[in-house]
Scaffold this active site. Sequence first.
Site, mmCIF file in Angstrom:
data_model
loop_
_atom_site.group_PDB
_atom_site.id
_atom_site.type_symbol
_atom_site.label_atom_id
_atom_site.label_comp_id
_atom_site.label_asym_id
_atom_site.label_seq_id
_atom_site.Cartn_x
_atom_site.Cartn_y
_atom_site.Cartn_z
ATOM 1 N NE ARG A 88 -3.833 -2.190 2.407
ATOM 2 C CZ ARG A 88 -3.680 -3.347 3.025
ATOM 3 N NH1 ARG A 88 -2.567 -3.592 3.678
ATOM 4 N NH2 ARG A 88 -4.631 -4.256 2.996
ATOM 5 C CG ASP A 148 -7.018 -3.813 8.038
ATOM 6 O OD1 ASP A 148 -6.026 -4.228 7.425
ATOM 7 O OD2 ASP A 148 -7.607 -2.761 7.747
ATOM 8 N NE ARG A 151 -9.569 -8.166 4.475
ATOM 9 C CZ ARG A 151 -8.901 -7.297 3.715
ATOM 10 N NH1 ARG A 151 -7.884 -6.612 4.222
ATOM 11 N NH2 ARG A 151 -9.261 -7.117 2.454
ATOM 12 C CG HIS A 175 -5.610 -0.190 5.605
ATOM 13 N ND1 HIS A 175 -6.150 -1.406 5.926
ATOM 14 C CD2 HIS A 175 -5.835 -0.019 4.271
ATOM 15 C CE1 HIS A 175 -6.696 -1.946 4.851
ATOM 16 N NE2 HIS A 175 -6.511 -1.123 3.826
#
Length: 318
Positions: A88, A148, A151, A175
């Site tokens: 990212r 996240d 998850r 993140h």
Amino acid sequence: MNKQKIGIVGCGFVGATIAYTLMSSSLFSEIVLIDIDEKKAKGEAMDLNHCLPFIAPMQIYAGNYTNLEDAAIVIVAAGANQKEGETRIDLVQRNSKITTSVVERIASVNKECIILMVSNPVDVLTYVALKVSGFPPSRVIGSGTVLDTARLKFLVGERLGVDSRNVHTFIIGEHGDSELAVWSSANVSGLDLKDYFPICDNCGRYEDLYGIYDYVKNSAYEIIRGKGATYYAIAQATLRIVTSIIKDQNTILPVSTLVDGHYGLEDLCISVPAVIGKKGITHVLDIPLNDDENRRLRASAETLKDVINALEISKVNA
């Protein structure tokens, strides 16, 4: 502001799926789609409009930035896609310039809206959006580690054989690769996670959960390898944030926001639990962390600081 109106800038996989999810929720009466590819925005709007006989009447159309002048919330999903093997953070140089251009145009027509950043790397781009817009930190929010955390809850619930909605814990920090799970306060409906394992059949060992955390951290990369992009779950995460704003629910979610003394951190946007209501972020929560979690959060913050410093926001704006 028209709280029944929302704008979405960027109609790629993520933006289009967010639009579909918001339409299905019937939370808004007007959805404006904006994309640099006007044909794409028009095509998405037309396709979504054909769903309305099955849902509820509303206005969905491709527009331009002037159409955002009374939107209560503007979601920014514009940016280059994350490629296989690309972190990212690798995206930051490309997407920071896109974010700057988009946010300048939003702020030129609407200075009262809430900006919700979804583009990656979301923590850095939330900081860029905050500096470019001049908005108060309460009204510049990143989707952060809401996905996240979902998850993690799903995987822990699956391991323990319980409804994931009864698992209470957070992923905080960047993140991305330096994020961390807050195990020290994790619980199942009030029962400490460590205390749940002795009464659970076939749950394995408490220590096995650290492997679950690694899977959470790397799951986006696996999804990208499999289908090219992630978009369903982030759309639901976005809906959760937006719902809390529109309905003034004061929900606690780990969003990306400016920290100013929280956890001993200064002048960066990072994902931490915050209360979200109709005015945006009402306050950031300093949840208890053990020594290891504190150390890892600071390391995550340093990772983001290094990127922000290398980026030099003033040059992005030039």
